[in-house]
Every structure is written in C-alpha cells, then in structure tokens.
Design a protein around this motif. Structure first.
Motif, short mmCIF file in Angstrom:
data_model
loop_
_atom_site.label_atom_id
_atom_site.label_comp_id
_atom_site.label_asym_id
_atom_site.label_seq_id
_atom_site.Cartn_x
_atom_site.Cartn_y
_atom_site.Cartn_z
N THR A 49 31.04 22.22 34.50
CA THR A 49 31.51 23.54 34.09
C THR A 49 31.35 24.51 35.25
N LEU A 50 32.27 25.45 35.33
CA LEU A 50 32.22 26.47 36.36
C LEU A 50 32.64 27.79 35.73
N HIS A 51 31.80 28.81 35.84
CA HIS A 51 32.10 30.11 35.26
C HIS A 51 32.11 31.17 36.35
N ARG A 52 33.03 32.09 36.22
CA ARG A 52 33.08 33.23 37.13
C ARG A 52 33.32 34.48 36.30
N GLU A 53 32.37 35.41 36.33
CA GLU A 53 32.48 36.63 35.54
C GLU A 53 33.07 37.77 36.37
N PHE A 54 33.81 38.65 35.70
CA PHE A 54 34.34 39.86 36.32
C PHE A 54 33.47 41.04 35.91
N LYS A 55 33.27 41.94 36.83
CA LYS A 55 32.47 43.12 36.52
C LYS A 55 33.20 44.02 35.54
N TYR A 56 34.52 44.08 35.69
CA TYR A 56 35.36 44.87 34.79
C TYR A 56 36.50 43.99 34.28
N ALA A 57 37.11 44.43 33.18
CA ALA A 57 38.27 43.71 32.65
C ALA A 57 39.36 43.64 33.72
N ALA A 58 39.85 42.44 33.99
CA ALA A 58 40.80 42.23 35.09
C ALA A 58 42.23 42.15 34.57
N ASN A 59 43.16 42.54 35.44
CA ASN A 59 44.58 42.41 35.11
C ASN A 59 45.08 41.06 35.63
N PRO A 60 46.30 40.65 35.27
CA PRO A 60 46.79 39.32 35.67
C PRO A 60 46.79 39.07 37.18
N ILE A 61 47.04 40.10 37.97
CA ILE A 61 47.04 39.93 39.43
C ILE A 61 45.63 39.62 39.93
N GLU A 62 44.64 40.35 39.41
CA GLU A 62 43.25 40.13 39.80
C GLU A 62 42.74 38.78 39.30
N ILE A 63 43.16 38.40 38.10
CA ILE A 63 42.74 37.10 37.56
C ILE A 63 43.27 35.97 38.43
N LEU A 64 44.55 36.06 38.83
CA LEU A 64 45.13 35.01 39.66
C LEU A 64 44.40 34.91 41.00
N GLN A 65 44.06 36.03 41.59
CA GLN A 65 43.34 35.99 42.87
C GLN A 65 41.99 35.31 42.70
N SER A 66 41.33 35.58 41.59
CA SER A 66 40.04 34.93 41.34
C SER A 66 40.21 33.43 41.15
N ILE A 67 41.28 33.02 40.49
CA ILE A 67 41.57 31.59 40.32
C ILE A 67 41.76 30.93 41.68
N LYS A 68 42.55 31.58 42.54
CA LYS A 68 42.78 31.03 43.88
C LYS A 68 41.47 30.93 44.66
N ASP A 69 40.62 31.92 44.53
CA ASP A 69 39.33 31.90 45.22
C ASP A 69 38.48 30.72 44.74
N CYS A 70 38.50 30.47 43.44
CA CYS A 70 37.73 29.35 42.89
C CYS A 70 38.19 28.03 43.47
N TYR A 71 39.50 27.86 43.59
CA TYR A 71 40.03 26.61 44.14
C TYR A 71 39.67 26.45 45.62
N LYS A 72 39.56 27.55 46.33
CA LYS A 72 39.19 27.48 47.75
C LYS A 72 37.70 27.18 47.93
N GLU A 73 36.89 27.69 47.01
CA GLU A 73 35.43 27.68 47.21
C GLU A 73 34.70 26.57 46.48
N GLU A 74 35.30 26.01 45.43
CA GLU A 74 34.58 25.06 44.58
C GLU A 74 35.12 23.64 44.77
N ALA A 75 34.29 22.77 45.31
CA ALA A 75 34.70 21.40 45.60
C ALA A 75 35.04 20.63 44.33
N VAL A 76 34.42 20.95 43.20
CA VAL A 76 34.64 20.22 41.97
C VAL A 76 36.09 20.34 41.49
N LEU A 77 36.78 21.39 41.94
CA LEU A 77 38.18 21.60 41.54
C LEU A 77 39.16 20.92 42.49
#
Length: 269
Positions: A49-77
């Motif tokens: 399992t991998l969780h990433r929390e946002f400090k504030y409610a995110a919009n679709p553009i911010e959510i997508l950027q966070s998804i891309k960051d997870c794929y770059k940073e997390e080897a399990v993905l």
C-alpha cells in the motif's frame, strides 16, 4: 457491476519494467481530493500500500501531478501490472434508481449535486450486485487519459459503487441496517430497510459530532427507530469516542471486525 473499460492499441511509450511476478500482480488506485492510495495485490490479497495525503483539497490538475510524482518516486509502482483499476473517491456522485435512469439525462441527475464544467466526463456504474441502482459521477478526463497512455486498458469505478456492490451481498431481512464507512474527512452513510436501499450519501466531518448529526438526521428522515435499527461502523481503526457517542443514541452499534478483509473486497477488483 457494469464497469468503465478503456482499451487502446499498443502503449505509445514504455513506462514500466517487467519482472517474473508482474503477470499476477494487479493495481488499484483510489483517487480522492485529500489524497491518493495505491494498492498492489494478487490472489492472496493486498501486497503493498502507498498513501499520499494532500494538505488541502486538490483539483484534478494537482491530483494528476501528484500521481505522476508517485510513479517517478515509488519503485513499487514501476511494474507492468496484469490489471489496473481506478476508483474515484470523491463527493461528485449520486445514486439513481435503475427504473428511472435514462442515459440521455445523466447530467440532470448530477447537476444539482455539484458544479458542472464543460470538460467534465460523466460516467455511470450499473448493475451493482442485486441492487437496482446506478451511480452517476464525474471521472476526471486528464487522469483517465494518463492511465490510458500508461496501461493501454483499465477499468474505473466510483468507491460508492464498490460499497453498494459489497453491501448487496448481505441485505438484511429483518431489522433495518445503517452502515457508516468512516474516512479522514468524510463518511459514507448507507441505509437498508425492508431489504431495499433507502439512502446512500457522503457527508463531510470535522468532528465526531458531525457524524452523529448527519446519521441521526438521515435515519430519522427515513423513519428508522434507534431502538431497533442496527448500526455498523467501518473504519480502519475503532475510535472509542465515536463508538460511545453513537451508542448513546442507538441501541445496537457494532464495528467491522476484519477491516483488512473489508478493504480487500473493495479494492481488489
């Protein structure tokens, strides 16, 4: 349950690496406004399992950027999963009885529940177990396109649909049942009465008193008796303070004994 299936030809760019176990590993991604959750699993259950929390409610553009960051940073993905599934986990949805649902009017069911944009993509999950109800919701086009490019084919649902499909397997025949699925900033409230779904919605909460208020208001509105209805609380960890508060007003309150198994039934599609 009728799923949203996206298929395409060969993926345009190689973003994953193969390993001997990839052919049996699958991925589910929960997308919500206050965070992301990635679950890798196989026939035995959830593996990582991998969780990433946002400090504030995110919009679709911010959510997508966070998804891309997870794929770059997390080897399990960084794997070629046998199956990928998106589960939208936001409040932009509504439940519609299948008997009155018209595909051409999908936007009408939702426009009074949320602010609609021209770029919004409306989706519908149908045939939720034995329940004659559909879930109409917004699927973020930019996120769908990202997974389209990455995996070539995938399914997506709304979390609400997964909940209802699970509950349809255990419809009560006697006393009314009230289910509370508690999350960090919101909770799903589901009510069954006389073997029928009579209420299903998502409410925000900042304190346990918010949960009590929305629950008692909704059960009262649906003519449920606190002395006879059964309430089941589903949460990752049992919060004694909330449990005791509910028990002050409701005679029968219980909790999910095996939350990991409950979660697996929702995310291991």
């Amino acid at each position: 349950m009728k799923s949203q299936l996206v298929e395409t030809g060969p993926v345009s760019m190689q973003l994953t690496k193969n390993s001997p176990n990839d052919s049996i590993k699958k991925l589910s991604v929960l997308i919500h406004q206050d965070g992301l959750s990635f679950y890798t699993y196989d026939a035995t259950g959830i593996l990582n399992t991998l969780h990433r929390e946002f400090k504030y409610a995110a919009n679709p553009i911010e959510i997508l950027q966070s998804i891309k960051d997870c794929y770059k940073e997390e080897a399990v993905l960084d794997s070629a999963f046998a199956k990928a599934t998106l589960i939208y986990h936001h409040n932009i949805f509504t439940s519609v009885p299948a008997s009155i649902y018209k595909e051409d009017h999908a936007v009408d069911y939702l426009k009074y529940n949320a602010r609609m944009l021209e770029t919004d993509v409306l989706s519908t999950d149908e045939k939720l177990g034995d329940l004659k109800v559909n879930t109409v919701y917004i699927a973020y086009a930019n996120i769908n396109n990202y997974f389209f490019d990455r995996y070539g084919s995938y399914e997506y649902f709304h979390y609400s649909s997964r909940l209802l499909e699970l509950r349809s397997k255990e419809l009560p025949t006697l006393q009314p049942q009230v289910y509370l699925d508690i999350k960090k900033s919101h909770f799903y409230l589901t009510i069954f009465k006389n073997e029928k779904l009579v209420a299903h919605n998502l409410f925000p909460h900042d304190a346990i008193e918010d949960i009590l208020y929305y629950t008692m208001f909704t059960t009262h509105h649906n003519d449920l008796d606190p002395e006879t209805m059964k309430m089941i609380v589903c949460a990752e960890q049992k919060e004694e303070e909330l449990f005791n508060l509910l028990y002050t007003y409701v005679r029968y309150v219980d909790d999910t004994k095996d939350y990991p198994n409950y979660l697996e039934q929702i995310v291991c599609v």
